[in-house]
Design a protein around this motif. Structure first.
Motif, short mmCIF file in Angstrom:
data_model
loop_
_atom_site.label_atom_id
_atom_site.label_comp_id
_atom_site.label_asym_id
_atom_site.label_seq_id
_atom_site.Cartn_x
_atom_site.Cartn_y
_atom_site.Cartn_z
N THR A 267 0.82 -1.22 0.00
CA THR A 267 0.00 0.00 0.00
C THR A 267 0.86 1.27 0.00
N ASP B 79 6.29 2.76 -2.92
CA ASP B 79 7.08 1.85 -3.76
C ASP B 79 6.29 0.58 -4.09
N THR C 227 -0.78 -6.63 3.38
CA THR C 227 -1.09 -5.47 4.22
C THR C 227 -1.18 -5.96 5.66
N ARG C 228 -0.84 -5.06 6.61
CA ARG C 228 -0.91 -5.47 8.02
C ARG C 228 -2.34 -5.73 8.44
N SER D 222 8.65 3.66 7.88
CA SER D 222 9.66 4.19 6.96
C SER D 222 10.04 5.64 7.21
N TYR E 132 15.44 4.76 12.87
CA TYR E 132 15.10 4.18 11.57
C TYR E 132 16.36 3.63 10.89
N LYS F 135 17.32 -0.18 9.71
CA LYS F 135 17.63 -0.56 8.32
C LYS F 135 19.03 -1.16 8.22
N HIS G 210 13.52 8.79 -2.74
CA HIS G 210 12.86 8.85 -4.05
C HIS G 210 11.41 9.22 -3.84
N ARG H 80 3.75 9.46 -2.73
CA ARG H 80 4.49 9.57 -1.47
C ARG H 80 3.52 9.98 -0.35
P1 NAP Z 1 5.75 3.79 2.72
O1 NAP Z 1 5.06 4.56 1.65
O2 NAP Z 1 5.87 4.40 4.07
O3 NAP Z 1 5.03 2.38 2.84
C1 NAP Z 1 5.44 1.42 3.77
C2 NAP Z 1 4.33 0.40 3.95
O4 NAP Z 1 4.75 -0.48 4.99
C3 NAP Z 1 2.99 0.98 4.39
O5 NAP Z 1 2.15 1.17 3.30
C4 NAP Z 1 2.44 -0.04 5.37
O6 NAP Z 1 1.48 -0.85 4.70
C5 NAP Z 1 3.62 -0.93 5.70
N1 NAP Z 1 3.97 -0.93 7.13
C6 NAP Z 1 4.31 -2.02 7.81
N2 NAP Z 1 4.61 -1.71 9.06
C7 NAP Z 1 4.45 -0.43 9.22
C8 NAP Z 1 4.59 0.44 10.33
N3 NAP Z 1 4.98 -0.01 11.53
N4 NAP Z 1 4.33 1.75 10.13
C9 NAP Z 1 3.96 2.21 8.92
N5 NAP Z 1 3.81 1.41 7.84
C10 NAP Z 1 4.07 0.10 7.99
O7 NAP Z 1 7.23 3.41 2.25
P2 NAP Z 1 7.90 3.54 0.80
O8 NAP Z 1 8.34 4.94 0.59
O9 NAP Z 1 7.03 2.87 -0.20
O10 NAP Z 1 9.23 2.68 1.02
C11 NAP Z 1 9.24 1.27 0.83
C12 NAP Z 1 10.41 0.68 1.58
O11 NAP Z 1 11.63 1.26 1.13
C13 NAP Z 1 10.37 0.92 3.09
O12 NAP Z 1 10.90 -0.20 3.73
C14 NAP Z 1 11.29 2.12 3.27
O13 NAP Z 1 11.84 2.14 4.57
C15 NAP Z 1 12.33 1.85 2.21
N6 NAP Z 1 12.98 3.04 1.68
C16 NAP Z 1 12.25 4.04 1.15
C17 NAP Z 1 12.90 5.17 0.63
C18 NAP Z 1 12.11 6.30 0.02
O14 NAP Z 1 12.71 7.36 -0.27
N7 NAP Z 1 10.83 6.15 -0.26
C19 NAP Z 1 14.29 5.25 0.66
C20 NAP Z 1 15.01 4.17 1.21
C21 NAP Z 1 14.36 3.07 1.69
P3 NAP Z 1 0.27 -1.56 5.48
O15 NAP Z 1 -0.17 -0.63 6.55
O16 NAP Z 1 -0.76 -1.79 4.41
O17 NAP Z 1 0.85 -2.84 6.00
#
Ligand code: NAP
Length: 319
Positions: free
Chosen positions: A11, A14, A33-34, A85, A150, A154, A180, A185
């Protein structure tokens, strides 16, 4: 033959773009999804893929739930994107962030190991784990010095991935992604917040943009291009680690100036609020994407100001 991929955190930003890419590549895509209760299909509808994904409820902290999902779908690929994240939120919830973001990685890799599956696992690592660096650009060999809960989580997930690869031969790839952005976002992240709030100021809905420390630099890229690198990294025969980045950093202040100028907003609408400063922050970081470009044949040459043009226009259309 149709490949099956599982995406945790589907959700999120990414997850949604990756699901779209995999569907276009004819994968069967299972998104985790959680909780069904909080499940929101808005991103999938936006990308036109809401009727093409199978959604399963799966708590990544619950080992047996992961085992059941793996047995049910026998996936070729598992993209672990689910995580708390946000760096900012991790200072408020250090224990929850570190527990979730490390235990989840361990549960997935241990399940794959115990079931002796040949599922390829992608672990979403982050440039934040490099933190205080002695020299730039960051490369795959740069030592880790995390500066936030965080980043610690990681870094730990990264080493769990390396350990399962080296000790048990699990095919685990660490994709170390730098910031990114995209229209999808979450609104609590800097670039999205700047663009959305600026449009709200322009439309008379808000008066000011409140920000923390903005004289720091980050390496920003475009999410739909970065998920392509995730996919490419799992198409290799040998598991390895890759930095996915643009190779340049820009000041957060310049992102605000650019957006304000683009929308014709006066600079006195910006409020720098020390209460929003983080206890520790990385001053400047950018990466070297040579390995990803040569080994994965990943292509990326966008200026982030061009990405901002795309994001501002997309936000305007959808506000
Ligand atoms: P995001 O939009 O925050 O989405 C993360 C997803 O993880 C949420 O939709 C949520 O889905 C799930 N989740 C599970 N446990 C959670 C918690 N305790 N709190 C909040 N959400 C939780 O992240 P993203 O930007 O798509 O990034 C994807 C991955 O890449 C993440 O692991 C992030 O740390 C990593 N990352 C992102 C970036 C960036 O710039 N975007 C850079 C480096 C690394 P449900 O609630 O449906 O389970």
């Amino acid at each position: 033959m149709t490949k099956t991929a599982i995406i945790s955190g589907v959700t999120g930003q990414d997850g949604a773009y990756l699901a779209q890419l995999l569907i276009n590549e004819n994968y069967k895509v299972v998104g985790l999804t959680r909780s069904y209760n909080n499940f929101n299909s808005r991103s999938f509808k936006y990308l036109g893929i809401d009727d093409k994904i199978i959604i399963e409820e799966c708590d990544l902290l619950d080992f047996s739930s992961i085992i059941k999902i793996l047995i049910k779908y026998k996936p070729d690929e598992f993209y672990n994107l689910g995580a708390q994240s946000s760096v900012g939120a991790s200072f408020e919830q250090p224990i929850g962030t570190i527990n979730y973001n490390t235990q989840s990685v361990l549960n997935i890799l241990e399940s794959v190991r115990i079931l002796t599956m040949d599922t390829k696992v992608y672990q979403a690592s982050s440039s934040e784990m490099y933190g205080q660096v002695k020299s730039l650009p960051v490369s795959e060999k740069t030592p880790l010095h995390p500066l936030s809960p965080y980043a610690i989580s990681k870094a730990s997930g990264y080493w769990i991935g390396v350990n399962y690869r080296e000790s048990y031969g699990v095919h685990c790839v660490n994709g170390v992604l730098f910031n990114h952005e995209s229209y999808l976002r979450s609104p609590n992240f800097f670039v999205k917040k700047v663009i959305r709030t600026s449009l709200e100021i322009k439309n008379g809905i808000k008066s000011h943009l409140h920000v923390g420390h903005i004289d720091i630099k980050r390496d920003f890229g475009y999410a739909p291009d970065y998920v392509k690198a995730m996919w490419l990294s799992l198409q290799q025969n040998k598991a390895d680690d890759y930095l996915i980045c643009s190779g340049k950093s820009i000041y957060l202040r310049d992102i605000i100036n650019y957006t304000f100028d683009y929308l014709g907003i006066k600079k006195d609408r910006l409020i720098e609020d020390p209460s929003l400063f983080r206890p520790t922050d990385i001053e400047d970081i950018y990466g070297d994407n040579t390995k990803a470009k040569s080994a994965l044949k990943w292509e990326y040459d966008k200026s982030f100001f061009n990405v901002l043009d795309i994001l501002i226009e997309e936000e305007k259309e959808n506000l």
